[in-house]
Design a protein around this motif. Sequence first.
Motif, PDB file in Angstrom:
ATOM      1  N   GLU A 151      21.680  12.357  17.814  1.00 26.63           N
ATOM      2  CA  GLU A 151      22.636  11.346  18.268  1.00 26.63           C
ATOM      3  C   GLU A 151      23.639  10.971  17.174  1.00 26.63           C
ATOM      4  O   GLU A 151      24.697  10.410  17.458  1.00 26.63           O
ATOM      5  CB  GLU A 151      21.881  10.095  18.727  1.00 26.63           C
ATOM      6  N   ASN A 152      23.301  11.236  15.930  1.00 23.25           N
ATOM      7  CA  ASN A 152      24.242  10.987  14.822  1.00 23.25           C
ATOM      8  C   ASN A 152      25.515  11.829  14.948  1.00 23.25           C
ATOM      9  O   ASN A 152      26.552  11.485  14.402  1.00 23.25           O
ATOM     10  CB  ASN A 152      23.591  11.347  13.478  1.00 23.25           C
ATOM     11  N   ASP A 153      25.385  12.965  15.643  1.00 26.45           N
ATOM     12  CA  ASP A 153      26.445  13.971  15.643  1.00 26.45           C
ATOM     13  C   ASP A 153      27.278  13.861  16.927  1.00 26.45           C
ATOM     14  O   ASP A 153      26.756  14.077  18.031  1.00 26.45           O
ATOM     15  CB  ASP A 153      25.781  15.357  15.555  1.00 26.45           C
ATOM     16  N   PRO A 154      28.576  13.525  16.820  1.00 30.16           N
ATOM     17  CA  PRO A 154      29.398  13.384  18.029  1.00 30.16           C
ATOM     18  C   PRO A 154      29.393  14.625  18.921  1.00 30.16           C
ATOM     19  O   PRO A 154      29.413  14.506  20.142  1.00 30.16           O
ATOM     20  CB  PRO A 154      30.804  13.124  17.466  1.00 30.16           C
TER      21      PRO A 154
ATOM     22  N   GLU B 145      31.481  11.854   8.868  1.00 27.24           N
ATOM     23  CA  GLU B 145      30.563  11.443   9.932  1.00 27.24           C
ATOM     24  C   GLU B 145      29.112  11.769   9.593  1.00 27.24           C
ATOM     25  O   GLU B 145      28.200  11.302  10.268  1.00 27.24           O
ATOM     26  CB  GLU B 145      30.915  12.175  11.241  1.00 27.24           C
ATOM     27  N   THR B 147      25.700  11.718   7.715  1.00 27.67           N
ATOM     28  CA  THR B 147      24.908  10.870   6.820  1.00 27.67           C
ATOM     29  C   THR B 147      24.341  11.670   5.641  1.00 27.67           C
ATOM     30  O   THR B 147      24.295  11.170   4.518  1.00 27.67           O
ATOM     31  CB  THR B 147      23.757  10.213   7.595  1.00 27.67           C
ATOM     32  N   ASP B 253      27.667   3.383  13.668  1.00 28.87           N
ATOM     33  CA  ASP B 253      27.173   4.097  14.854  1.00 28.87           C
ATOM     34  C   ASP B 253      26.231   5.253  14.523  1.00 28.87           C
ATOM     35  O   ASP B 253      26.290   6.319  15.143  1.00 28.87           O
ATOM     36  CB  ASP B 253      28.359   4.646  15.682  1.00 28.87           C
ATOM     37  N   LYS B 254      25.347   5.057  13.553  1.00 27.18           N
ATOM     38  CA  LYS B 254      24.405   6.109  13.202  1.00 27.18           C
ATOM     39  C   LYS B 254      22.980   5.684  13.572  1.00 27.18           C
ATOM     40  O   LYS B 254      22.512   4.632  13.144  1.00 27.18           O
ATOM     41  CB  LYS B 254      24.483   6.428  11.697  1.00 27.18           C
ATOM     42  N   THR B 255      22.317   6.510  14.366  1.00 27.95           N
ATOM     43  CA  THR B 255      20.966   6.175  14.819  1.00 27.95           C
ATOM     44  C   THR B 255      19.895   6.656  13.848  1.00 27.95           C
ATOM     45  O   THR B 255      18.741   6.255  13.950  1.00 27.95           O
ATOM     46  CB  THR B 255      20.698   6.798  16.202  1.00 27.95           C
ATOM     47  N   SER B 256      20.266   7.530  12.925  1.00 26.92           N
ATOM     48  CA  SER B 256      19.327   7.988  11.896  1.00 26.92           C
ATOM     49  C   SER B 256      20.006   7.873  10.535  1.00 26.92           C
ATOM     50  O   SER B 256      21.198   8.143  10.408  1.00 26.92           O
ATOM     51  CB  SER B 256      18.919   9.447  12.146  1.00 26.92           C
TER      52      SER B 256
END
Lengths: 451, 436
Positions: A151-154, B145, B147, B253-256
Amino acid sequence: MTANHNKSYKFIKSSGGISEYLLKKNGLTILLMEDHFAPVVTFMVTYRVGSRNEAVGYTGSTHLLEHLMFKGSTNFNKEKGNPIWVELQNIGAVVNATTWLDRTNYFELLPSKHLERAIAIEADRMRRAFLRDEDRQPEMTVVRNEFERGENDPFDVLDKNIWATAYQAHPYHHSTIGWRSDIENVSTERLREFYNTFYFPNNATVTIVGDFEVNNALKLVLNHFGPLSPSSHSIPEVYTEEPKQEGPRRFVIKRAGEAPIVGIAHKAPNGLHQDAYALQVLSQILGSGKTSRFYKKIVDKGLATNISLWNFPFHDNGLFVSYIFLTPDIPPEEVEKIILDEYEQIKEKGVLEEEIQRAKAKIKAATAFSRDGSYSIATNLNEAIALGDWTFYTTYLRRIEKVTKDVVQKVAQNYLNEDQSTTGYFIPVLSALPDGRQATRQVNGEYNRGE
Amino acid sequence: MSKSKTEQSAIATNIEDGVVIDGFRMISLKTPIEDIVTLQGSFLGGEVYSPSSNTAVAEITAEMLDEGTTKRDKFVISRMLEDVGASISIWAGKYRIRFKAMCLKKDVPLVIDILGEQLRSPAFNKTDLEPSIKRRIGDLKRSKEETSVRAMEAFLQELYPEDHPNYSVLVNKQIKDTGKVKESDLKKFHRLHYGLGNLIMVAVGDVDRSVFEKAIHVAFSGWGRSGLTIDLSGPIKAKRIRKPRATVVNMRDKTSADLVIGQPIGIDREHEDFLPLMIGHYILGGNFSARLMATTRDEEGLTYGIRSALGGIENGNDGYWYIWGTFAPELMEQGRESTLFQLNKWVDEGVTEEELAAKKTTITGTYQVTLATTGGLANRIMSIAERGKEMSYIDEFPQEICSIQLRKVNEVIRQYSNPKKLVFVSAGSIEVKGNQ
């Protein structure tokens, strides 16, 4: 096959140097290909179950189950001091498993003298995996972190939404990782039910490629898999079909990011359909290499950093997708128009013979390179098994050779239609990294042990 | 049981190694695979040689080699390669310009001919440079974008001064420098630094060495010499870490989130302590059955992936060790505690004879597995050549691993790890607690 165990097997067929056998007692399929280039062998078990066999409430179960399969089985477990990872990695094996829409596979790439250990472990966990609730609980958060990383990756998010929008009834609607709430809440009982439905020798193919001897391999497979019973039930078929799409679908995803991505998908036939080969050639013409039409019209002009045409053959009808990774500040509509205009051009005027020949040459070379190493061969066979016919791998080139420019034009006309399309935009609304360096904060001493 | 061909004799004895023309070394290995050839090569001219005025010049010079030559248009070249299913890619590494090619046996002369032309006579057209710059800026912005990229960038900035080869240039500076590059910068860099001298090419697969040698003579004879060398005399040192430091790279907006923990080690890969320390870290976090994955992931369920390794150890550089893992932001605190617990235990108690024996088998077995493809063999041969070692090292490496003693491993673990002076970096959508 000359040894005593030959009565246990039925020879089915050979193709491209690969031989297929059936273990008569339980229906296990075995594919063998000897290659003594290096003292290494790949052993792989492919189960004909993937996320297409899931439904709401237990999406992601095939994958979560695959994780639990490493938590131990009757003869290989922590309590006995021989857990699966340790048993295999301590002998230098590259070991893992993957799950996708149509299949789940477990594999070991290891020094050939240890082949029997891989066979013994895979046979043991085929029907004797523990699948305990106390193992599921910590593994759920592991899998959830895998989901979170995606989910981090668009692009990952855009791709999930393309499939979820294009397919509404058919289970290709949900991705293999599943929906977050299903990952968190599916019960161990449900996973066990899944295991007891699909994990049987008559729903599996064993593939051995590399440095082994056929008779010895068949003997080892018989010794370890032979005692397993086939399922007493028939393996359930997926009967859900996607209703006809009756108009274009569109969506937009907005979140923090740096550059837009456009995805344009069209419904495509299943991987074994004769039109699928022409679509493979078409995707090469459109998006492979600097000579491709999209590279020249989009990437070379600086409108995008990259394009990716995605046309993977699946068991059921799939998607023909063009993904375009735009350079910042390029309007997605501008690039979408270029893509669609090119589709119309091909539908109207077709492609050039030299484009067809170039595409075939690239596929031919890629196929030759796919034979470099036992793992590469096994993994290509794995995907062909998932399609429903392993000879897809060995006959692929012959079928590609038959593709003509007329056929390519015809499939473009048949499949690249607006009413069968799904278009998604990823639109960055804020920078993911506010003001670069200023976002970094020093927290001196906070993490110091004992201070 | 039939014996595998590579088991019958050592690999090194089948390797042919020699200078084809002055300043061009070619190493080849014919394997039983039919029809395909994997080729790779390198020469000095990578990122560290960019002029101090612009950090992007070396990388863009390499990227532009694929954009046409003074003799042929980029699309003509692409067509020639793609018509036979061949590919060539060229890029700048930290020290060396690297190239890889894959082709069928019959197309070796064509590939060498084009490679020679791309390396020797790039066009550096302004019309091609502008979209290249746009694409590179796009890639750099998109990397904001990620991480993992942001965490490692901040970690290396904490460990090294700006002029150290292991320092990671800020992404915003890279974007700014990229925007300033002119074709004259590229032409000058190419003229000054590209040429024969330290060029190494490795070919593995269905190789006919005589065909290669003939093609190399045609394509590379008369190319000028590169004056570049690697300065090993007085490398710049890592920063001295006097007390623990924690950095948070806050992202939206980062889930990890990613966590990196580590320290400089002050040695490179040729130091006698390197392999014992490498195997020590392998026991801590080298694979799935290593301590961190067995506990932080497998028992506690805190992460999908966590590993421990050494980095930045090429060419005399004082490298670093690092632990890297991903966590849900709400589990970051627990993840860090769990990681530190394992790290401290590893330092305080050392590793066991049983663990060492197991990882020796893992490393030597995996090594054998990686040599089972043309690509794996080419990678290993290239690494040995670049390090200046004899080709016999390809067969000797497993013995070197097996000779490592437990006492030495535990000694170097304590020597190169100080849990009281750690550098921590986390990147993601993280709430920062405590002393801000």
